[in-house]
Structure formats: C-alpha cells, structure tokens
Motif scaffolding. Sequence first.
Motif, PDB file in Angstrom:
ATOM      1  N   TYR A 220       2.865   9.955  11.858  1.00  0.00           N
ATOM      2  CA  TYR A 220       2.542   8.692  12.533  1.00  0.00           C
ATOM      3  C   TYR A 220       1.122   8.229  12.204  1.00  0.00           C
ATOM      4  O   TYR A 220       0.868   7.029  12.047  1.00  0.00           O
ATOM      5  N   LEU A 221       0.191   9.189  12.073  1.00  0.00           N
ATOM      6  CA  LEU A 221      -1.192   8.837  11.720  1.00  0.00           C
ATOM      7  C   LEU A 221      -1.257   8.188  10.344  1.00  0.00           C
ATOM      8  O   LEU A 221      -1.932   7.166  10.155  1.00  0.00           O
ATOM      9  N   ILE A 222      -0.520   8.747   9.389  1.00  0.00           N
ATOM     10  CA  ILE A 222      -0.498   8.197   8.034  1.00  0.00           C
ATOM     11  C   ILE A 222       0.070   6.778   8.033  1.00  0.00           C
ATOM     12  O   ILE A 222      -0.486   5.858   7.412  1.00  0.00           O
ATOM     13  N   VAL A 223       1.181   6.596   8.745  1.00  0.00           N
ATOM     14  CA  VAL A 223       1.802   5.266   8.792  1.00  0.00           C
ATOM     15  C   VAL A 223       0.872   4.258   9.455  1.00  0.00           C
ATOM     16  O   VAL A 223       0.710   3.120   8.989  1.00  0.00           O
ATOM     17  N   ASP A 224       0.239   4.653  10.535  1.00  0.00           N
ATOM     18  CA  ASP A 224      -0.626   3.738  11.276  1.00  0.00           C
ATOM     19  C   ASP A 224      -1.865   3.336  10.475  1.00  0.00           C
ATOM     20  O   ASP A 224      -2.318   2.196  10.533  1.00  0.00           O
ATOM     21  N   LEU A 225      -2.398   4.272   9.687  1.00  0.00           N
ATOM     22  CA  LEU A 225      -3.631   4.001   8.953  1.00  0.00           C
ATOM     23  C   LEU A 225      -3.399   3.244   7.650  1.00  0.00           C
ATOM     24  O   LEU A 225      -4.205   2.385   7.276  1.00  0.00           O
ATOM     25  N   PHE A 226      -2.309   3.556   6.969  1.00  0.00           N
ATOM     26  CA  PHE A 226      -2.164   3.057   5.601  1.00  0.00           C
ATOM     27  C   PHE A 226      -0.963   2.158   5.356  1.00  0.00           C
ATOM     28  O   PHE A 226      -0.853   1.560   4.288  1.00  0.00           O
ATOM     29  N   SER A 227      -0.024   2.081   6.276  1.00  0.00           N
ATOM     30  CA  SER A 227       1.168   1.279   6.020  1.00  0.00           C
ATOM     31  C   SER A 227       0.838  -0.201   5.964  1.00  0.00           C
ATOM     32  O   SER A 227       0.048  -0.706   6.768  1.00  0.00           O
ATOM     33  N   ALA A 228       1.485  -0.895   5.026  1.00  0.00           N
ATOM     34  CA  ALA A 228       1.278  -2.341   4.882  1.00  0.00           C
ATOM     35  C   ALA A 228       2.332  -3.139   5.634  1.00  0.00           C
ATOM     36  O   ALA A 228       2.312  -4.368   5.633  1.00  0.00           O
ATOM     37  N   SER A 229       3.248  -2.438   6.294  1.00  0.00           N
ATOM     38  CA  SER A 229       4.325  -3.118   7.014  1.00  0.00           C
ATOM     39  C   SER A 229       3.765  -3.859   8.229  1.00  0.00           C
ATOM     40  O   SER A 229       2.848  -3.392   8.901  1.00  0.00           O
ATOM     41  N   ALA A 230       4.366  -5.012   8.538  1.00  0.00           N
ATOM     42  CA  ALA A 230       3.936  -5.786   9.699  1.00  0.00           C
ATOM     43  C   ALA A 230       4.615  -5.315  10.984  1.00  0.00           C
ATOM     44  O   ALA A 230       4.262  -5.752  12.074  1.00  0.00           O
ATOM     45  N   ASN A 231       5.600  -4.433  10.842  1.00  0.00           N
ATOM     46  CA  ASN A 231       6.345  -3.954  12.011  1.00  0.00           C
ATOM     47  C   ASN A 231       6.364  -2.428  12.015  1.00  0.00           C
ATOM     48  O   ASN A 231       7.403  -1.803  11.858  1.00  0.00           O
ATOM     49  N   ILE A 232       5.196  -1.836  12.190  1.00  0.00           N
ATOM     50  CA  ILE A 232       5.076  -0.377  12.157  1.00  0.00           C
ATOM     51  C   ILE A 232       5.892   0.257  13.278  1.00  0.00           C
ATOM     52  O   ILE A 232       6.615   1.237  13.064  1.00  0.00           O
ATOM     53  N   SER A 233       5.811  -0.301  14.472  1.00  0.00           N
ATOM     54  CA  SER A 233       6.539   0.262  15.611  1.00  0.00           C
ATOM     55  C   SER A 233       8.042   0.254  15.367  1.00  0.00           C
ATOM     56  O   SER A 233       8.748   1.216  15.678  1.00  0.00           O
ATOM     57  N   GLY A 234       8.545  -0.835  14.782  1.00  0.00           N
ATOM     58  CA  GLY A 234       9.972  -0.920  14.485  1.00  0.00           C
ATOM     59  C   GLY A 234      10.398   0.079  13.437  1.00  0.00           C
ATOM     60  O   GLY A 234      11.455   0.709  13.553  1.00  0.00           O
ATOM     61  N   ASP A 235       9.583   0.242  12.389  1.00  0.00           N
ATOM     62  CA  ASP A 235       9.909   1.199  11.329  1.00  0.00           C
ATOM     63  C   ASP A 235       9.929   2.623  11.869  1.00  0.00           C
ATOM     64  O   ASP A 235      10.828   3.409  11.549  1.00  0.00           O
ATOM     65  N   VAL A 236       8.933   2.957  12.681  1.00  0.00           N
ATOM     66  CA  VAL A 236       8.853   4.308  13.235  1.00  0.00           C
ATOM     67  C   VAL A 236      10.010   4.561  14.189  1.00  0.00           C
ATOM     68  O   VAL A 236      10.636   5.628  14.175  1.00  0.00           O
ATOM     69  N   CYS A 237      10.339   3.582  15.032  1.00  0.00           N
ATOM     70  CA  CYS A 237      11.431   3.729  15.988  1.00  0.00           C
ATOM     71  C   CYS A 237      12.761   3.935  15.266  1.00  0.00           C
ATOM     72  O   CYS A 237      13.570   4.759  15.662  1.00  0.00           O
ATOM     73  N   SER A 238      12.976   3.179  14.195  1.00  0.00           N
ATOM     74  CA  SER A 238      14.202   3.323  13.414  1.00  0.00           C
ATOM     75  C   SER A 238      14.302   4.714  12.805  1.00  0.00           C
ATOM     76  O   SER A 238      15.373   5.322  12.776  1.00  0.00           O
ATOM     77  N   THR A 239      13.175   5.234  12.314  1.00  0.00           N
ATOM     78  CA  THR A 239      13.165   6.564  11.713  1.00  0.00           C
ATOM     79  C   THR A 239      13.380   7.652  12.759  1.00  0.00           C
ATOM     80  O   THR A 239      14.116   8.616  12.529  1.00  0.00           O
ATOM     81  N   LEU A 240      12.764   7.513  13.909  1.00  0.00           N
ATOM     82  CA  LEU A 240      12.848   8.547  14.941  1.00  0.00           C
ATOM     83  C   LEU A 240      14.202   8.573  15.630  1.00  0.00           C
ATOM     84  O   LEU A 240      14.692   9.648  15.994  1.00  0.00           O
ATOM     85  N   PHE A 241      14.833   7.412  15.802  1.00  0.00           N
ATOM     86  CA  PHE A 241      16.072   7.357  16.573  1.00  0.00           C
ATOM     87  C   PHE A 241      17.281   6.888  15.761  1.00  0.00           C
ATOM     88  O   PHE A 241      18.369   6.751  16.314  1.00  0.00           O
ATOM     89  N   GLY A 242      17.087   6.630  14.455  1.00  0.00           N
ATOM     90  CA  GLY A 242      18.226   6.273  13.612  1.00  0.00           C
ATOM     91  C   GLY A 242      18.929   5.014  14.031  1.00  0.00           C
ATOM     92  O   GLY A 242      20.154   4.940  14.027  1.00  0.00           O
ATOM     93  N   SER A 243      18.187   3.987  14.401  1.00  0.00           N
ATOM     94  CA  SER A 243      18.804   2.804  14.998  1.00  0.00           C
ATOM     95  C   SER A 243      19.637   1.984  14.019  1.00  0.00           C
ATOM     96  O   SER A 243      20.676   1.457  14.374  1.00  0.00           O
ATOM     97  N   VAL A 244      19.190   1.860  12.776  1.00  0.00           N
ATOM     98  CA  VAL A 244      19.939   0.994  11.849  1.00  0.00           C
ATOM     99  C   VAL A 244      20.195   1.646  10.500  1.00  0.00           C
ATOM    100  O   VAL A 244      21.004   1.160   9.722  1.00  0.00           O
ATOM    101  N   SER A 245      19.551   2.757  10.181  1.00  0.00           N
ATOM    102  CA  SER A 245      19.609   3.295   8.824  1.00  0.00           C
ATOM    103  C   SER A 245      21.000   3.760   8.427  1.00  0.00           C
ATOM    104  O   SER A 245      21.335   3.776   7.246  1.00  0.00           O
ATOM    105  N   ILE A 246      21.846   4.132   9.400  1.00  0.00           N
ATOM    106  CA  ILE A 246      23.191   4.586   9.060  1.00  0.00           C
ATOM    107  C   ILE A 246      24.021   3.452   8.473  1.00  0.00           C
ATOM    108  O   ILE A 246      24.986   3.680   7.756  1.00  0.00           O
ATOM    109  N   LEU A 247      23.638   2.197   8.745  1.00  0.00           N
ATOM    110  CA  LEU A 247      24.372   1.055   8.223  1.00  0.00           C
ATOM    111  C   LEU A 247      23.736   0.476   6.963  1.00  0.00           C
ATOM    112  O   LEU A 247      24.133  -0.581   6.492  1.00  0.00           O
ATOM    113  N   THR A 248      22.740   1.173   6.424  1.00  0.00           N
ATOM    114  CA  THR A 248      22.074   0.698   5.202  1.00  0.00           C
ATOM    115  C   THR A 248      22.105   1.783   4.129  1.00  0.00           C
ATOM    116  O   THR A 248      21.154   1.936   3.383  1.00  0.00           O
ATOM    117  N   LEU A 249      23.202   2.520   4.069  1.00  0.00           N
ATOM    118  CA  LEU A 249      23.310   3.627   3.123  1.00  0.00           C
ATOM    119  C   LEU A 249      23.603   3.116   1.718  1.00  0.00           C
ATOM    120  O   LEU A 249      24.348   2.154   1.526  1.00  0.00           O
TER     121      LEU A 249
END
Length: 280
Positions: free
Chosen positions: A106-135
């Motif tokens: 999380y520290l790496i993502v917060d410091l260096f990520s260029a994404s505008a939606n860091i919280s959304g990206d992290v939440c998707s990774t931690l809880f698998g919210s949408v990635s199963i439908l983007t295989l």
Amino acid sequence: MDKLIMFFQHDFVIKALIVAILISLCCAILGVTLVLKRYAMIGDGLSHVAFGGMSIAMVLTVADMYLMLPITILVAIILIRLTNRGKVKNDSAIAMLSVGALAFGYLIVDLFSASANISGDVCSTLFGSVSILTLSNFDVWLCVGLTIFVLIYFIFFHNKIFAITFDENFSKATGVKTALYNNILAVIVGIVIVLAMKLVGSLLISALIVFPAISAIRLFKSYKWVIIFASIISVINSVLGILLHLLWGTPVGSTIVIINIFVYFVCWCLEVILRETRRV
C-alpha cells in the motif's frame, strides 16, 4: 433465468465461471493438505506478498503476473523451508509476511502510483470486486494448465503426499524426499494464490483454502473422501457466488466467502446430528 441466459451469452462470464471452477478445485485439494499440515493461514500471508508484487508492477507499469508469480513462489518456498527447519514458527512467519507485505504494497502504491483512483484499485485487489470479470485468455489457460498439473501431482504422488502430511519426520527417515515435495507444494500454492486473487481478492483467499477443507473434515474421516467432498462443495460455492453476483450485484469475493461460511455451519450441524444419532 432469462437474466442468467443473457449473461451466459458473454465470453467474460464463461471465462469467469471456468476460472472459478478450476481455482476452487485447486484450492480445495491444496486446502486439505495445508490444513492438516497446520499451514491453514499460508494463503493469507502469501496473498499479501502477491499484493506487494502487484503494487510494484503497477508502479513500474508492467504486467502484474511477471512480478507476482515469481515473488510469491519464492516467498512460499522460503516460508515452508523456514518453518520446516524450526527457524520460525508457522504463525509468526505468516503474521510477519501478512503485515509487512500489505503495508509495503500500500505504501508503494500511495507514493508512486499515477492512478487517479488509488482507493478503488486497492479495494478491487484486496476484495476481488471486478477482476474476475476481466480475465484474459492467458489467465484461463494458465488455470487450466495449473489444474491439470495439480490433479496429476496429487493422483500419482498420493501416497507420499499423505505420508508427508501426517508424519513428515517419519517419511524423511524412510527415504522420502520431503524437501522436494514441499518445494513443489510451495510452487503450486504460490501460483494458486496469485490466480485466486482475481476470484476473491487478497484478503479473502484463505477462506477458499480453509472452509471447504474444514467443512469436509467435519463429515468425513477418510483422507480421500475429505478431498473429494471439499472439492465438490468448493466448486459449487464459487459458482453459486458468481451467479448471485450476476443476479444481485453483490461483491464476488465476499459472496463466495459467506456461502462457504454457511456451508461450514451446515456441515457442523450435520456432524452434531450424526454424532447424537449414533449415541441413541
């Protein structure tokens, strides 16, 4: 039913179901061995390591599989070797991995990520919210290859895996190459963890490994039947979780875990009923 038929016309839903079935099958087979070897929470620790690898890949803008897979497999091998040699206790090693890797990722993502939606990206990774439908097709074929390998490994080396699971010291004394089989197990676990992140997310992976195994252990005493029953209920739970997600829009990972918890409660009740029936 009409809504489900409409969803089944899309390739991404078919891919999601195929991967869910294959990953659930692998997690159930591995879960029985890991639970009996007291490595039940290894999935939790390694999933956080995979999250750290994914965070580095996001920052470097490279395909996450190129970093997640080798890092997770390497850490899995090191973890099993350390605990087998008694250098670090299982729970201590996993706790250090879980907290350290999650914080680092999380520290790496917060410091260096260029994404505008860091919280959304992290939440998707931690809880698998949408990635199963983007295989991708690569993810599907990787799951197919992994499942074939796991099935072949457990079918042809069933006796040795059984011996190592219940008495590793005796197996080593009789000439079984326990280190080799443990390393193979670590590689399989590492790959399964990385792929399972797309199904339930990194925080919920241990549920796929633990709940089907302990549910089956409640009802069966035979090692073979525990694996068979765990595999069946694991696949059913994951497929049902995806179908409920499609129909009601519930989070995939959380839905699958809740279903696994419910099935465990049912198995526990059945065990109590059967035990009381035998006493009568």
